[in-house]
Design a protein around this motif. Structure first.
Motif, PDB file in Angstrom:
ATOM      1  N   ARG A 133       0.845  -1.191   0.000  1.00  0.00           N
ATOM      2  CA  ARG A 133       0.000   0.000   0.000  1.00  0.00           C
ATOM      3  C   ARG A 133       0.879   1.239   0.000  1.00  0.00           C
ATOM      4  N   ARG A 134       0.690   2.075  -0.996  1.00  0.00           N
ATOM      5  CA  ARG A 134       1.463   3.317  -1.107  1.00  0.00           C
ATOM      6  C   ARG A 134       0.475   4.472  -1.187  1.00  0.00           C
ATOM      7  N   GLY A 135       0.081   5.012  -0.032  1.00  0.00           N
ATOM      8  CA  GLY A 135      -0.947   6.043  -0.018  1.00  0.00           C
ATOM      9  C   GLY A 135      -2.256   5.457  -0.503  1.00  0.00           C
ATOM     10  N   ASN A 136      -2.806   6.020  -1.575  1.00  0.00           N
ATOM     11  CA  ASN A 136      -4.036   5.498  -2.172  1.00  0.00           C
ATOM     12  C   ASN A 136      -3.775   4.314  -3.094  1.00  0.00           C
ATOM     13  N   ASP A 137      -2.515   4.095  -3.391  1.00  0.00           N
ATOM     14  CA  ASP A 137      -2.143   3.068  -4.362  1.00  0.00           C
ATOM     15  C   ASP A 137      -2.112   1.700  -3.699  1.00  0.00           C
ATOM     16  N   ARG A 138      -2.662   0.698  -4.363  1.00  0.00           N
ATOM     17  CA  ARG A 138      -2.603  -0.688  -3.909  1.00  0.00           C
ATOM     18  C   ARG A 138      -2.032  -1.520  -5.044  1.00  0.00           C
ATOM     19  N   LEU A 139      -1.077  -2.388  -4.719  1.00  0.00           N
ATOM     20  CA  LEU A 139      -0.398  -3.149  -5.760  1.00  0.00           C
ATOM     21  C   LEU A 139      -0.186  -4.575  -5.297  1.00  0.00           C
ATOM     22  N   LEU A 140      -0.530  -5.539  -6.159  1.00  0.00           N
ATOM     23  CA  LEU A 140      -0.262  -6.947  -5.908  1.00  0.00           C
ATOM     24  C   LEU A 140       0.976  -7.338  -6.696  1.00  0.00           C
ATOM     25  N   LEU A 141       2.042  -7.659  -5.984  1.00  0.00           N
ATOM     26  CA  LEU A 141       3.330  -7.900  -6.621  1.00  0.00           C
ATOM     27  C   LEU A 141       3.747  -9.356  -6.458  1.00  0.00           C
ATOM     28  N   PRO A 142       3.956 -10.086  -7.558  1.00  0.00           N
ATOM     29  CA  PRO A 142       4.417 -11.479  -7.447  1.00  0.00           C
ATOM     30  C   PRO A 142       5.752 -11.562  -6.716  1.00  0.00           C
ATOM     31  N   TYR A 143       5.882 -12.520  -5.820  1.00  0.00           N
ATOM     32  CA  TYR A 143       7.123 -12.704  -5.081  1.00  0.00           C
ATOM     33  C   TYR A 143       8.322 -12.847  -6.021  1.00  0.00           C
ATOM     34  N   ALA A 144       8.110 -13.558  -7.113  1.00  0.00           N
ATOM     35  CA  ALA A 144       9.225 -13.858  -8.020  1.00  0.00           C
ATOM     36  C   ALA A 144       9.852 -12.610  -8.619  1.00  0.00           C
ATOM     37  N   GLN A 145       9.125 -11.499  -8.637  1.00  0.00           N
ATOM     38  CA  GLN A 145       9.677 -10.271  -9.214  1.00  0.00           C
ATOM     39  C   GLN A 145      10.594  -9.526  -8.249  1.00  0.00           C
ATOM     40  N   ILE A 146      10.585  -9.925  -6.975  1.00  0.00           N
ATOM     41  CA  ILE A 146      11.373  -9.229  -5.963  1.00  0.00           C
ATOM     42  C   ILE A 146      12.759  -9.869  -5.844  1.00  0.00           C
ATOM     43  N   ALA A 147      13.819  -9.086  -6.056  1.00  0.00           N
ATOM     44  CA  ALA A 147      15.186  -9.588  -5.896  1.00  0.00           C
ATOM     45  C   ALA A 147      15.616  -9.505  -4.436  1.00  0.00           C
ATOM     46  N   TYR A 148      15.388  -8.361  -3.823  1.00  0.00           N
ATOM     47  CA  TYR A 148      15.664  -8.241  -2.392  1.00  0.00           C
ATOM     48  C   TYR A 148      14.880  -7.074  -1.806  1.00  0.00           C
ATOM     49  N   CYS A 149      14.762  -7.071  -0.488  1.00  0.00           N
ATOM     50  CA  CYS A 149      14.025  -6.044   0.230  1.00  0.00           C
ATOM     51  C   CYS A 149      14.983  -5.349   1.196  1.00  0.00           C
ATOM     52  N   GLU A 150      14.868  -4.047   1.252  1.00  0.00           N
ATOM     53  CA  GLU A 150      15.755  -3.252   2.094  1.00  0.00           C
ATOM     54  C   GLU A 150      14.920  -2.363   3.013  1.00  0.00           C
ATOM     55  N   SER A 151      15.327  -2.284   4.267  1.00  0.00           N
ATOM     56  CA  SER A 151      14.637  -1.442   5.241  1.00  0.00           C
ATOM     57  C   SER A 151      15.500  -0.232   5.580  1.00  0.00           C
ATOM     58  N   ILE A 152      14.921   0.967   5.401  1.00  0.00           N
ATOM     59  CA  ILE A 152      15.603   2.205   5.767  1.00  0.00           C
ATOM     60  C   ILE A 152      14.603   3.062   6.527  1.00  0.00           C
ATOM     61  N   GLY A 153      14.887   3.289   7.806  1.00  0.00           N
ATOM     62  CA  GLY A 153      13.948   4.045   8.614  1.00  0.00           C
ATOM     63  C   GLY A 153      12.629   3.304   8.746  1.00  0.00           C
ATOM     64  N   ARG A 154      11.555   3.995   8.433  1.00  0.00           N
ATOM     65  CA  ARG A 154      10.227   3.392   8.534  1.00  0.00           C
ATOM     66  C   ARG A 154       9.749   2.825   7.205  1.00  0.00           C
ATOM     67  N   LYS A 155      10.606   2.834   6.201  1.00  0.00           N
ATOM     68  CA  LYS A 155      10.199   2.398   4.865  1.00  0.00           C
ATOM     69  C   LYS A 155      10.861   1.093   4.455  1.00  0.00           C
ATOM     70  N   ILE A 156      10.125   0.347   3.613  1.00  0.00           N
ATOM     71  CA  ILE A 156      10.651  -0.827   2.938  1.00  0.00           C
ATOM     72  C   ILE A 156      10.879  -0.454   1.474  1.00  0.00           C
ATOM     73  N   TYR A 157      12.030  -0.852   0.937  1.00  0.00           N
ATOM     74  CA  TYR A 157      12.332  -0.650  -0.480  1.00  0.00           C
ATOM     75  C   TYR A 157      12.419  -2.021  -1.134  1.00  0.00           C
ATOM     76  N   LEU A 158      11.514  -2.282  -2.063  1.00  0.00           N
ATOM     77  CA  LEU A 158      11.513  -3.543  -2.803  1.00  0.00           C
ATOM     78  C   LEU A 158      12.307  -3.343  -4.087  1.00  0.00           C
ATOM     79  N   HIS A 159      13.410  -4.049  -4.207  1.00  0.00           N
ATOM     80  CA  HIS A 159      14.259  -3.965  -5.398  1.00  0.00           C
ATOM     81  C   HIS A 159      13.855  -5.112  -6.331  1.00  0.00           C
ATOM     82  N   LEU A 160      13.308  -4.763  -7.478  1.00  0.00           N
ATOM     83  CA  LEU A 160      12.764  -5.769  -8.382  1.00  0.00           C
ATOM     84  C   LEU A 160      13.820  -6.259  -9.369  1.00  0.00           C
ATOM     85  N   GLN A 161      13.543  -7.410  -9.962  1.00  0.00           N
ATOM     86  CA  GLN A 161      14.507  -8.007 -10.879  1.00  0.00           C
ATOM     87  C   GLN A 161      14.690  -7.189 -12.147  1.00  0.00           C
TER      88      GLN A 161
END
Length: 238
Positions: A133-161
């Motif tokens: 959930r990004r504000g009003n935005d909702r997104l369904l993201l397949p796990y396979a597209q995610i290379a790695y996840c990074e946490s900085i502060g209160r945010k998660i950054y999804l780095h995609l393939q």
């Protein structure tokens, strides 16, 4: 052949959107039949078995949400993608299992990204997906597209393939519980998709995307064991 429905009461937008859909499917060399409906009533009266429905939200009754609810109640298990002028109209989209939404006027980058995710989901309908959930935005993201996840502060950054990065507010502990066994928390601030692992040297994992992420000393033993288990599962599946 995929059967696609476009339900929108704006004829001019519908023409342009259907033309863009047709171009996309031709470029991807996918056979698709595109059916047009100018109202929810017309769509609900159709006996066609559909794979994907693009559905305008603001229509004369029944509007997009009501039409979607009726489709689901009748057993439609395909993909729903809403079309809308304003993102705040999609708050209820995921209550009817919407896959995504597209804003009017059509934004090319968003359109292509959504369509490629859609094709991936169609090809692997049982694939697990992460709802973000990004504000009003909702997104369904397949796990396979995610290379790695990074946490900085209160945010998660999804780095995609594909090189894209999506950020949203969440806690790493919460995200870790949502993901499956292909992901390992190699550092307090990183979760890695083990299927994207290219190599490892003390303290650092290199990925097929070209990225390099840290592996903490305290997690190294468990990380190497998880890599071994992942390789064994791939051999068994292959």
């Amino acid at each position: 052949m995929l059967k696609i429905a476009v339900c929108d009461d704006e004829a001019v937008f519908q023409d342009r959107f259907c033309e863009r859909l047709g171009t996309f499917f031709r470029q991807e060399k996918i056979e698709a039949g595109i059916l047009r409906f100018l109202s929810g009533r017309e769509l609900l009266a159709s006996a066609e078995k559909l794979d994907v429905v693009f559905l305008d939200i603001r229509m004369t009754p029944p509007d997009g949400f009501e039409t979607a609810q009726k489709l689901r109640s009748r057993g439609f298990r395909g993909f729903l993608i809403f079309l809308t002028v304003l993102p705040e109209f999609v708050w209820n989209a995921f209550e009817v299992g919407a896959f995504d939404y597209l804003l009017k006027p059509l934004q090319e980058e968003r359109f292509v990204r959504t369509m490629r995710r859609l094709l991936s989901a169609i090809r692997d309908p049982d694939e697990n997906r992460l709802l973000i959930r990004r504000g009003n935005d909702r997104l369904l993201l397949p796990y396979a597209q995610i290379a790695y996840c990074e946490s900085i502060g209160r945010k998660i950054y999804l780095h995609l393939q594909d090189g894209a990065v999506l950020d949203y507010y969440d806690r790493m502990e919460s995200l870790e519980k949502k993901l499956d066994a292909r992901f390992f928390r190699c550092h307090r601030s990183y979760l890695v998709n083990l299927s994207c692992l290219k190599g490892y040297r003390t303290g650092e994992a290199s990925l097929t995307t070209g990225a390099a992420i840290p592996v903490s000393r305290l997690r190294e033993k468990d990380f190497l064991a998880a890599v071994s288990d992942a390789m064994k599962r791939r051999r068994d599946d292959g």
